[in-house]
Design an enzyme around this catalytic site. Structure first.
Site, PDB file in Angstrom:
ATOM      1  N   SER A 160       0.789  -1.168  -0.134  1.00  0.00           N
ATOM      2  CA  SER A 160      -0.096   0.026  -0.094  1.00  0.00           C
ATOM      3  C   SER A 160       0.822   1.242   0.061  1.00  0.00           C
ATOM      4  O   SER A 160       1.787   1.532  -0.935  1.00  0.00           O
ATOM      5  CB  SER A 160      -0.921  -0.117   1.476  1.00  0.00           C
TER       6      SER A 160
ATOM      7  N   ASP B 231      -9.579  -3.044  -5.961  1.00  0.00           N
ATOM      8  CA  ASP B 231      -8.943  -2.234  -4.948  1.00  0.00           C
ATOM      9  C   ASP B 231      -9.671  -1.181  -4.827  1.00  0.00           C
ATOM     10  O   ASP B 231      -9.474  -0.175  -5.807  1.00  0.00           O
ATOM     11  CB  ASP B 231      -7.471  -2.264  -5.080  1.00  0.00           C
TER      12      ASP B 231
ATOM     13  N   HIS C 262      -8.104  -4.474  -1.396  1.00  0.00           N
ATOM     14  CA  HIS C 262      -6.735  -3.946  -1.393  1.00  0.00           C
ATOM     15  C   HIS C 262      -5.952  -4.892  -0.451  1.00  0.00           C
ATOM     16  O   HIS C 262      -4.536  -4.958  -0.974  1.00  0.00           O
ATOM     17  CB  HIS C 262      -6.863  -2.567  -0.625  1.00  0.00           C
TER      18      HIS C 262
END
Length: 332
Positions: A143, A264, A296
């Site tokens: 991320s 996502d 995600h």
């Protein structure tokens, strides 16, 4: 505060896996863990390592991992750390400044270049140590940690890293999460006074990151997770650095593996596609895996069969690269 649409949550267990003492749990997973703090000019950061349990087992390579926004290295992020250690890799991670047990205001990264350099200083100290200097070494980021991982790569001396591994990297911000220029300009006019304010609009998209509801409940009770509204400076930096990295994808020359879900909601998979297309890495050394319908959090939040698929792809890639670069290290 728990994500929306969840019932009241019970008090968190001492560990994401439950009540089992740490040493006993790690041993059951075939790994050993250590914790320490590392002093840097920018503050003290919390660090951890995960190594194969058998101290006589040869280590294939070293992997340096960076968690995402609001997260830390001590809760569910460990799942990916433990997996790599079980595969025979030496794994090291550091809580970013302003996250977990590292110094700094919780949830605040007012200078992402400095945050990257701070974690990198620890990673390089391990990478250059006598024990690991001759092994292949990879940077892994999840991320926002993927975004920061690319910054670390840009900040590093040539040939420091054998490759990059990115899980749902935040390289393009979803349209609904981009802070308005009005907000950033308005707060910027306060001459930095508002930089640490937890005042940015919060789209409450955490639930869209985690598909498995039971896993969402566990992530939601992480005692170190930042749960406030995004801080002004952090969002300003995310906007600035995503734009910077997008304009410099062609500087990526090392082998890399990128995993991204097509559903996502927190980091657009188009960013991973742009990296794959623009990086000058040899085509045979770069891999982009798009997972249809996945959210995600590929390792921490998907159903177990989906997690196994992603981890299997990651293992196949790093095993192949570690063997390739390891043989070079042996013959040099």
């Amino acid at each position: 505060m728990p994500p929306p649409n969840l019932p009241p949550l019970p008090p968190p267990p001492p560990f994401f896996w439950g009540e089992t003492p740490e040493e006993e749990y790690y041993k059951s997973q075939g790994v050993r863990n250590s914790k320490s703090h590392f002093e840097t000019p920018n503050g003290k950061i919390f660090t951890q390592s995960w190594l194969p349990l058998d101290e006589d087992q040869p280590v294939k390579a070293v992997v340096f991992m960076t968690h995402g926004y609001g997260s830390d290295s001590s809760w569910c992020f460990q799942k990916i750390c433990i997996a790599y250690a079980k595969w025979g890799y030496a794994v090291f991670a550091a809580d970013l400044l302003g996250h977990g047990r590292s110094d700094g205001l919780h949830g605040y990264i007012g200078d992402m270049d400095k945050a990257a350099a701070t974690s990198l200083s620890y990673f390089v100290s391990v990478r250059r140590s006598e024990e690991y200097s001759n092994l292949p070494a990879f940077l892994l980021g999840e991320s926002m940690g993927g975004l920061i991982t690319i910054l670390m790569y840009f900040q590093s001396d040539p040939d420091t890293w054998s490759g990059l591994i990115l899980s749902s990297p935040l390289l393009v911000i979803p349209e609904g999460m981009i802070p308005s220029k009005l907000h950033l300009t308005m707060y910027g006019l306060l001459f930095g006074l508002a930089d640490t304010w937890a005042a940015m609009p919060d789209s409450r998209m955490v639930a869209k990151a985690i598909k498995d509801v039971e896993k969402l409940k566990i992530i939601a009770v992480n005692p170190k997770r930042y749960t406030g509204k995004p801080r002004v400076g952090t969002m300003r930096e995310i906007v600035r650095v995503t734009n910077y990295v997008q304009n410099n994808f062609e500087k990526v020359k090392v082998p890399f593996f990128v995993a991204h879900g097509t559903s996502d909601g927190l980091a657009c998979h188009t960013g991973s596609e742009m990296l794959y297309e623009k990086a000058v890495t040899a085509k045979e050394d770069k891999v982009l895996k798009l997972y249809e319908g996945m959210y995600h959090s590929l390792i921490q939040g998907e159903p177990d069969d989906a997690v196994a698929l992603v981890l299997g792809d990651m293992k196949a890639w790093i095993d192949e690269k570690a063997q390739k670069f390891g043989s070079k290290c042996t013959t040099d």
